[in-house]
Design an enzyme around this catalytic site. Structure first.
Site, PDB file in Angstrom:
ATOM      1  NE  ARG A   1      -5.358   3.263  10.017  1.00 50.84           N
ATOM      2  CZ  ARG A   1      -4.818   2.519   9.056  1.00 50.84           C
ATOM      3  NH1 ARG A   1      -3.595   2.060   9.168  1.00 50.84           N
ATOM      4  NH2 ARG A   1      -5.530   2.215   7.986  1.00 50.84           N
TER       5      ARG A   1
ATOM      6  NE  ARG B   1      -5.242  -1.713  10.274  1.00 51.96           N
ATOM      7  CZ  ARG B   1      -4.990  -1.471   8.998  1.00 51.96           C
ATOM      8  NH1 ARG B   1      -3.816  -1.785   8.478  1.00 51.96           N
ATOM      9  NH2 ARG B   1      -5.907  -0.914   8.214  1.00 51.96           N
TER      10      ARG B   1
ATOM     11  NE  ARG C   1      -9.245   1.023   5.047  1.00 51.32           N
ATOM     12  CZ  ARG C   1      -7.999   1.491   5.062  1.00 51.32           C
ATOM     13  NH1 ARG C   1      -6.989   0.670   5.079  1.00 51.32           N
ATOM     14  NH2 ARG C   1      -7.767   2.792   5.088  1.00 51.32           N
TER      15      ARG C   1
HETATM   16  N1  ATP Z   1       1.124 -12.965   9.415  1.00 48.29           N
HETATM   17  C1  ATP Z   1       0.282 -12.372  10.234  1.00 48.29           C
HETATM   18  N2  ATP Z   1      -0.463 -13.106  11.065  1.00 48.29           N
HETATM   19  C2  ATP Z   1      -1.349 -12.511  11.909  1.00 48.29           C
HETATM   20  N3  ATP Z   1      -1.545 -11.173  11.985  1.00 48.29           N
HETATM   21  C3  ATP Z   1      -0.818 -10.404  11.147  1.00 48.29           C
HETATM   22  C4  ATP Z   1       0.127 -10.952  10.244  1.00 48.29           C
HETATM   23  N4  ATP Z   1       0.684  -9.941   9.566  1.00 48.29           N
HETATM   24  C5  ATP Z   1       0.129  -8.804  10.025  1.00 48.29           C
HETATM   25  N5  ATP Z   1      -0.769  -9.075  10.975  1.00 48.29           N
HETATM   26  C6  ATP Z   1      -1.632  -8.124  11.691  1.00 48.29           C
HETATM   27  O1  ATP Z   1      -2.675  -7.765  10.775  1.00 48.29           O
HETATM   28  C7  ATP Z   1      -3.047  -6.391  10.944  1.00 48.29           C
HETATM   29  C8  ATP Z   1      -2.909  -5.674   9.613  1.00 48.29           C
HETATM   30  O2  ATP Z   1      -1.547  -5.565   9.291  1.00 48.29           O
HETATM   31  P1  ATP Z   1      -0.954  -4.290   8.578  1.00 48.29           P
HETATM   32  O3  ATP Z   1      -1.478  -3.075   9.239  1.00 48.29           O
HETATM   33  O4  ATP Z   1       0.509  -4.466   8.500  1.00 48.29           O
HETATM   34  O5  ATP Z   1      -1.648  -4.454   7.153  1.00 48.29           O
HETATM   35  P2  ATP Z   1      -1.466  -3.580   5.837  1.00 48.29           P
HETATM   36  O6  ATP Z   1      -1.405  -4.514   4.700  1.00 48.29           O
HETATM   37  O7  ATP Z   1      -0.330  -2.650   5.985  1.00 48.29           O
HETATM   38  O8  ATP Z   1      -2.833  -2.791   5.818  1.00 48.29           O
HETATM   39  P3  ATP Z   1      -3.194  -1.385   5.110  1.00 48.29           P
HETATM   40  O9  ATP Z   1      -3.074  -1.582   3.649  1.00 48.29           O
HETATM   41  O10 ATP Z   1      -4.600  -1.142   5.540  1.00 48.29           O
HETATM   42  O11 ATP Z   1      -2.284  -0.338   5.641  1.00 48.29           O
HETATM   43  C9  ATP Z   1      -2.145  -5.829  12.018  1.00 48.29           C
HETATM   44  O12 ATP Z   1      -2.854  -5.811  13.241  1.00 48.29           O
HETATM   45  C10 ATP Z   1      -0.984  -6.826  12.088  1.00 48.29           C
HETATM   46  O13 ATP Z   1      -0.414  -6.892  13.368  1.00 48.29           O
HETATM   47  N1  LIG Z   2      -1.461   4.349  -4.783  1.00 52.46           N
HETATM   48  C1  LIG Z   2      -1.019   4.543  -3.542  1.00 52.46           C
HETATM   49  N2  LIG Z   2      -1.502   3.770  -2.537  1.00 52.46           N
HETATM   50  C2  LIG Z   2      -1.004   3.969  -1.312  1.00 52.46           C
HETATM   51  C3  LIG Z   2      -0.053   4.939  -1.041  1.00 52.46           C
HETATM   52  N3  LIG Z   2       0.232   4.901   0.291  1.00 52.46           N
HETATM   53  C4  LIG Z   2      -0.504   3.930   0.798  1.00 52.46           C
HETATM   54  N4  LIG Z   2      -1.263   3.355  -0.147  1.00 52.46           N
HETATM   55  C5  LIG Z   2      -2.205   2.245  -0.026  1.00 52.46           C
HETATM   56  O1  LIG Z   2      -3.389   2.694   0.556  1.00 52.46           O
HETATM   57  C6  LIG Z   2      -4.020   1.614   1.202  1.00 52.46           C
HETATM   58  C7  LIG Z   2      -4.582   2.025   2.523  1.00 52.46           C
HETATM   59  O2  LIG Z   2      -3.586   2.415   3.402  1.00 52.46           O
HETATM   60  P1  LIG Z   2      -3.924   2.797   4.918  1.00 52.46           P
HETATM   61  O3  LIG Z   2      -2.647   3.296   5.492  1.00 52.46           O
HETATM   62  O4  LIG Z   2      -5.003   3.836   4.875  1.00 52.46           O
HETATM   63  O5  LIG Z   2      -4.400   1.536   5.565  1.00 52.46           O
HETATM   64  C8  LIG Z   2      -2.975   0.498   1.301  1.00 52.46           C
HETATM   65  O6  LIG Z   2      -3.297  -0.501   0.333  1.00 52.46           O
HETATM   66  C9  LIG Z   2      -1.709   1.154   0.907  1.00 52.46           C
HETATM   67  O7  LIG Z   2      -0.845   0.291   0.227  1.00 52.46           O
HETATM   68  C10 LIG Z   2       0.428   5.724  -2.122  1.00 52.46           C
HETATM   69  O8  LIG Z   2       1.291   6.603  -1.992  1.00 52.46           O
HETATM   70  N5  LIG Z   2      -0.096   5.498  -3.328  1.00 52.46           N
END
Ligand code: ATP
Ligand SMILES: Nc1nc2c(ncn2[C@@H]2O[C@H](COP(=O)(O)O)[C@@H](O)[C@H]2O)c(=O)[nH]1
Length: 387
Positions: free
Chosen positions: A169, A262, A273
């Protein structure tokens, strides 16, 4: 794989280098750990003598390699690993290592690689800090929570940088957020046993390399893994003992709102997703998979709850080992004297007892856990009273 006479056995090498070695027999194999003090090229090397075929095997050595040690003593414990007490100019707490020869990690790696494998893991006093697996549906806020944790405590926590075949990204940096890679390359590395777990997630391949976890534990930090539910299940089934946390959204509508806000996915990807999120929420209830569930409604509240969980299980409790810190931190070199059940008696190198330390120590190894990749935890050190 089999060799008649490796360099290691070459008499010339032995005569010219300051050589120190131990041999530990497990079943039909003898594991020879050798420390060759050969100036700047000094190394610890491992060779296996197959007693049935009388051939030497050069194994694949995995795990965090100990720094070169001048000398060492060794003894087999739990039938699956060799306790190595090293003379490496470090205090005792940094001199206890294990060469894993038959642990589940080693057996799994032997099977994948089709070669003989051994793995180093450093001994850790007490319960130590388990790695933390954080899972939850896409968009729930895992990355946001982990980023806060890394920002607040960079010296305590380290992020396991996963590999992925998805495109970066805009703000993402290769090697920091992910190791961005190609599917064929990653599949090859998976077949070579380089990954602790991997999964197809939302149409791309994601995986945690053994090296990614070791890079964090080598720095003495607690490893944080952000992986999907399939990955969490694979880690549960692996040798890595971890704390498993599942982050839930306050509602499905809120999850969708966050994913859209996001702005990193196309509509089609968002739909995929969201479909997968339903399955992940169902799978999170698999008995015995997750230790804790957190609801990420208000971010600050969820973050505080996450920190509480990590503090509850941070391994810093020292009450479970009666260790004399004077002895474990002293620079005295200890050698293995004897072993009974899971207790190993250590004695100081003759004439080298530091003032204020006791003469002998007992290593209680009855509660060993973990191992490569990462440390072998659960060691208790007790002073042995002089009778
Ligand atoms: N408690 C919350 N309240 C509102 N917005 C939130 C909260 N926590 C996270 N966000 C927002 O929600 C969006 C998704 O968060 P984040 O990217 O951390 O999710 P993730 O679980 O890591 O997703 P992925 O598995 O796709 O990587 C972001 O824009 C973030 O700023
Ligand atoms: N099994 C694994 N899942 C992973 C790993 N690194 C990230 N993730 C999961 O993928 C999704 C999507 O992530 P995104 O960055 O594309 O939004 C998210 O649920 C992560 O937890 C890994 O090494 N192994």
């Amino acid at each position: 794989m089999g060799e008649e006479v490796p360099d290691f056995c070459n008499e010339k090498v032995i005569l010219e280098a300051k050589d120190f070695r131990t041999a530990t027999t497990v079943g039909d194999k003898t594991y020879v750990i050798s420390t060759l003090d050969d100036g700047p090229k000094s190394t610890n090397s491992i060779r296996i003598l197959d007693k049935l075929t009388q051939t030497w095997i050069v194994p694949t050595v995995l795990g965090t390699q100990p720094i070169h040690f001048e000398a060492h003593s060794a003894i087999l414990v739990n039938d699956d690993r060799v306790l190595v007490v090293a003379k490496n100019g470090a205090p005792l707490i940094d001199s206890i290592w294990f060469l894993e020869v038959n642990t589940s990690f080693v057996k799994q790696q032997c099977k994948i690689r089709g070669t003989e494998v051994v793995a180093w893991s450093k001994g850790v006093l007490g319960r130590g800090q388990k790695p933390v697996v954080i899972s939850g549906p896409s968009g729930v806020g895992k990355g946001t929570l982990i980023a806060k944790l890394m920002n607040d405590s960079p010296s305590r926590f380290g992020f396991s940088v996963s590999h992925t075949t998805r495109a970066p990204r805009e703000q993402e940096i290769d090697g920091v957020h992910y190791h961005f890679t190609e599917r064929r390359k990653m599949e090859k590395e998976i077949s070579e046993g380089k990954f602790l777990e991997f999964a197809n997630v939302h149409g791309n391949l994601y995986g945690t390399s053994i090296e990614a976890v070791e890079a964090v534990t080598d720095e003495g930090k607690r490893c944080i893994l952000d992986i999907d539910v399939q990955g969490a299940q694979s880690v549960r089934d692996s040798s890595l003992e971890a704390l498993f946390i599942f982050v839930c959204p306050p509602s499905f509508e809120e999850l969708e709102k966050r994913l859209r806000a996001r702005g990193t996915e196309t509509e089609e990807q968002i739909q995929k997703r969201l479909r997968n999120a339903k399955a992940e929420l169902d799978q999170s209830n698999t008995p015995g998979l997750f230790d804790h569930f957190l609801v990420n409604d208000d971010l600050e509240t969820c973050y505080e709850n996450l920190k509480k969980l990590l503090l509850l299980d941070d391994g810093s409790c020292v009450s479970d080992y009666s260790c004399s810190t004077t002895d474990s931190k002293a620079m005295t070199y200890y050698t293995v004297l004897s072993k009974t059940d899971s207790e190993v008696l250590l004695q100081p190198e003759t004439g080298k007892v530091e003032k204020g330390t006791t003469s002998m120590l007992s290593l209680d190894l009855s509660s060993l856990s973990g191992g490569a990749p990462g440390g072998t935890r659960g060691i208790k050190i007790c002073s042995v009273n002089k009778g």
